[in-house]
Design a protein around this motif. Sequence first.
Motif, mmCIF file in Angstrom:
data_model
loop_
_atom_site.group_PDB
_atom_site.id
_atom_site.type_symbol
_atom_site.label_atom_id
_atom_site.label_comp_id
_atom_site.label_asym_id
_atom_site.label_seq_id
_atom_site.Cartn_x
_atom_site.Cartn_y
_atom_site.Cartn_z
ATOM 1 N N LYS A 133 47.336 17.358 14.297
ATOM 2 C CA LYS A 133 48.156 16.147 14.329
ATOM 3 C C LYS A 133 49.433 16.486 15.072
ATOM 4 O O LYS A 133 50.315 17.078 14.450
ATOM 5 N N PRO A 134 49.467 16.194 16.372
ATOM 6 C CA PRO A 134 48.512 15.488 17.236
ATOM 7 C C PRO A 134 47.510 16.435 17.891
ATOM 8 O O PRO A 134 47.607 17.648 17.751
ATOM 9 N N THR A 135 46.579 15.842 18.666
ATOM 10 C CA THR A 135 45.622 16.641 19.432
ATOM 11 C C THR A 135 45.172 15.869 20.672
ATOM 12 O O THR A 135 45.586 14.733 20.906
ATOM 13 N N TYR A 136 44.318 16.517 21.455
ATOM 14 C CA TYR A 136 43.862 15.951 22.736
ATOM 15 C C TYR A 136 43.121 14.631 22.524
ATOM 16 O O TYR A 136 42.141 14.561 21.781
ATOM 17 N N LEU A 137 43.593 13.612 23.213
ATOM 18 C CA LEU A 137 43.018 12.267 23.125
ATOM 19 C C LEU A 137 41.536 12.234 23.466
ATOM 20 O O LEU A 137 40.743 11.548 22.805
ATOM 21 N N GLY A 138 41.138 12.980 24.501
ATOM 22 C CA GLY A 138 39.734 13.010 24.905
ATOM 23 C C GLY A 138 38.846 13.663 23.852
ATOM 24 O O GLY A 138 37.670 13.323 23.722
ATOM 25 N N GLY A 139 39.412 14.609 23.097
ATOM 26 C CA GLY A 139 38.683 15.201 21.977
ATOM 27 C C GLY A 139 38.466 14.155 20.882
ATOM 28 O O GLY A 139 37.353 13.969 20.401
ATOM 29 N N LEU A 140 39.532 13.453 20.543
ATOM 30 C CA LEU A 140 39.417 12.399 19.526
ATOM 31 C C LEU A 140 38.369 11.368 19.933
ATOM 32 O O LEU A 140 37.546 10.939 19.127
ATOM 33 N N GLY A 141 38.369 11.002 21.217
ATOM 34 C CA GLY A 141 37.416 9.998 21.708
ATOM 35 C C GLY A 141 35.983 10.495 21.607
ATOM 36 O O GLY A 141 35.093 9.782 21.140
ATOM 37 N N PRO A 198 32.344 10.960 12.905
ATOM 38 C CA PRO A 198 32.740 11.839 11.799
ATOM 39 C C PRO A 198 34.063 11.362 11.202
ATOM 40 O O PRO A 198 34.766 10.557 11.815
ATOM 41 N N GLU A 199 34.379 11.867 10.015
ATOM 42 C CA GLU A 199 35.688 11.594 9.436
ATOM 43 C C GLU A 199 36.621 12.731 9.844
ATOM 44 O O GLU A 199 36.342 13.896 9.577
ATOM 45 N N MET A 200 37.713 12.386 10.501
ATOM 46 C CA MET A 200 38.626 13.424 10.968
ATOM 47 C C MET A 200 39.723 13.653 9.939
ATOM 48 O O MET A 200 40.328 12.706 9.443
ATOM 49 N N PHE A 223 54.782 6.857 30.688
ATOM 50 C CA PHE A 223 54.429 7.993 29.829
ATOM 51 C C PHE A 223 53.369 7.498 28.862
ATOM 52 O O PHE A 223 53.045 6.308 28.843
ATOM 53 N N VAL A 224 52.823 8.395 28.047
ATOM 54 C CA VAL A 224 51.829 7.978 27.061
ATOM 55 C C VAL A 224 52.456 7.984 25.664
ATOM 56 O O VAL A 224 53.013 9.005 25.244
ATOM 57 N N PRO A 225 52.382 6.849 24.961
ATOM 58 C CA PRO A 225 52.894 6.809 23.586
ATOM 59 C C PRO A 225 52.197 7.867 22.730
ATOM 60 O O PRO A 225 50.978 8.023 22.804
ATOM 61 N N GLY A 226 52.953 8.583 21.939
ATOM 62 C CA GLY A 226 52.426 9.723 21.208
ATOM 63 C C GLY A 226 51.395 9.394 20.146
ATOM 64 O O GLY A 226 50.524 10.218 19.842
ATOM 65 N N HIS A 235 44.916 11.098 15.169
ATOM 66 C CA HIS A 235 43.643 10.456 14.809
ATOM 67 C C HIS A 235 43.878 9.218 13.968
ATOM 68 O O HIS A 235 43.054 8.322 13.923
ATOM 69 N N ASP A 236 45.054 9.171 13.279
ATOM 70 C CA ASP A 236 45.349 8.019 12.417
ATOM 71 C C ASP A 236 46.370 7.080 13.064
ATOM 72 O O ASP A 236 46.913 6.201 12.396
#
Lengths: 403, 403
Positions: free
Chosen positions: B126-134, B141-143, B358-361, B366-367
């Motif tokens: 928390k946080p992590t790579y967006l592409g991984g979350l996708g 799965p439940e993250m 920029f990208v909002p954090g 994941h939440d």
Amino acid sequence: MVSDFYGLLSDNALGMKRSAIRELLKLTRDPEIISFAGGLPAPETFPVDQLKEVMDWVMTHEAQLALQYGPTEGDMLLRELIVKNYSAFGYEITPDNVLITTASQQGLDLLAKLMCNRGDKIIVGKPTYLGGLGAFNSYGPEMIGVSLDEHGMNAAELEKALADLKKNGERAKFIYVIPDFQNPTGITMPDERRRRIIELAYEYDTLIVEDSPYHELRFEGEHQTPLYALDNNGQVITLGTFSKIFCPGFRIGWVIADPQILDKFIVAKQQVDLCTAPFNQRIAARFIERGYLGTKIKEIIEIYRVKRDTMLQAFEEYMPEGVHWTRPEGGLFLFITLPEYMDSEALAKEAIKEKVAFVPGNVFFHDNSNRHTMRINFSFASKDKNLEGVKRLANVIRKAMKK
Amino acid sequence: MVSDFYGLLSDNALGMKRSAIRELLKLTRDPEIISFAGGLPAPETFPVDQLKEVMDWVMTHEAQLALQYGPTEGDMLLRELIVKNYSAFGYEITPDNVLITTASQQGLDLLAKLMCNRGDKIIVGKPTYLGGLGAFNSYGPEMIGVSLDEHGMNAAELEKALADLKKNGERAKFIYVIPDFQNPTGITMPDERRRRIIELAYEYDTLIVEDSPYHELRFEGEHQTPLYALDNNGQVITLGTFSKIFCPGFRIGWVIADPQILDKFIVAKQQVDLCTAPFNQRIAARFIERGYLGTKIKEIIEIYRVKRDTMLQAFEEYMPEGVHWTRPEGGLFLFITLPEYMDSEALAKEAIKEKVAFVPGNVFFHDNSNRHTMRINFSFASKDKNLEGVKRLANVIRKAMKK
């Protein structure tokens, strides 16, 4: 290692099967073996000089675009050129109907991921493309097989399968067909059969997936209309690829579908590989733009026609009685049916000893049936090797028959 | 169209989310916008002339290999060269530990497909790579999120999460970490933290996935040991890619794992795209063989170091009080934390008006929490634009603070 590795795996992973022909294809790297096993295009058809020219141009003029990340939907120029190509086949589409994929195997993967929960019903040909079976199977749907007759998927049997599902309150997620020079049989569906299958899709409220990697490789006979062009209701998805008309080593395919369906494919593709190699897409686009693809396809057709003719003549001349084969009007494959008591897996082992390889037909059946069939590729080996290979194969079959 | 299209879709499809930053990235094509949004490498680092030379050589000497289908595992020469590279980082591996993938996004997809049934538990930063979350989310799965501190994934919190699962008779399928110059925060885990996380994986009998696209891009400080090299029990999987050290437009990545695990990845890859483009693999291999990759990486490091320094100086100079940011020792990103009352999604819209993106954090959580954070890329824009962009961004933040 963790204490129970298999306990960590998903149901998908536990259900996946290693491709039955992988080990076989490895054996065929022996240069003494004449291989009818793979689905490989003829290497002499690869457009090496034209590619060199196009690569040099792209790297000089648009390298920063070609080497950067690209949009998930694909290179807009390439999508426009695909739209233009397909308009000649009766498709009324725009780039919004086209998603570039990492070859058409990815189209099959995305399709199954989007449509199939484990246990869902889908309809496949008996036989059908092995890579399709693999992609579908990896998501665990239940496959319902429908036999092929000389005009492709049997419509009456398909209707019965769909009606049986309906009776149970179910519906097929999709019907998977390869209408032109089908892999593995080489059979082409005439327009009439195509129309009938579309009617059934309407009646039973399901989608049709038209996998069409070979449709431009027709050596003779009348061009048949793609199912997509016959459909007026957005229920057909076409999968295409450059693998058989340009080169497989670039891994470029596409999905053509109604934008509502395509949108799901785009979101799914984003998760699996972000985008297909922008470099490869741009090279393919500039290659088509220069008119090289059209010329190349004509050249491939001439080469494959001769290879097929040689092979069919060799079959006539050398095969013992009781062996039957299809006579495809295009594509890469023909399909052999042996007497029912024979086992083509056992035969394949004998054949390797005699330095000729093929794929046992049962691997193309979702239920692993029809062990007395075999798929023969005629595109890869040279004309002379096709002839010599059929001689060897006929000897192997003849020997097995005597036993 | 079918009567109930959504009724045909799988649970996977229904759960997939369109990437939150896609629309944003489209906006940033406006050349007037200074974009800190993408994770794009600097186009001026692409090795155009060297690639031209290598392509010409490959097309002259081994075109038929490069343009044909290739093995699912990948090009043997490339796998050998990757083994050689990683031996310098303490990896004791052979080509049997290496699978070439269609960039590391495919590694993430295969991972989730192999490991995750819907509802299975996995651990993410928390946080992590967006592409991984996708990629993970697309299999349902439940993250379970574990916070990062200044040394990466918080070990005490991780232990609690694993212990809680154990109490419930469950176990995490894997722990997903990005140990070097993490995306989005830029944080690097010191060796000690890495060792602790490995101990926890042993204790709680799970796998670690080490996603490491940037680890060679260190501008300063001590190289930290990859988790794979610290592990003696085959429980770490490394994902790598050429996207950030060569070019993203070739889409080449790899999975390094114990052969028992890798075998599953190979079978899974076969179903999703048969093989990664053999042409691209062969070009990459010959490029490395000529020593071009090593030189290129040094060059990229020098360029990115200057860009980062410029950006950090601009932050010092222009950012209002109450804004905090990370100071990465390498990679492509830094992460901003605003006062908690601020909303970076609203800010992103204002920023676009002021021609900076920029990208909002929150999209990296994941939440979807932590709306007062933002990810800033410093690799893509020029030094001068980095400076100008920070000025604009500081103004946007200052204005929003006054409100």
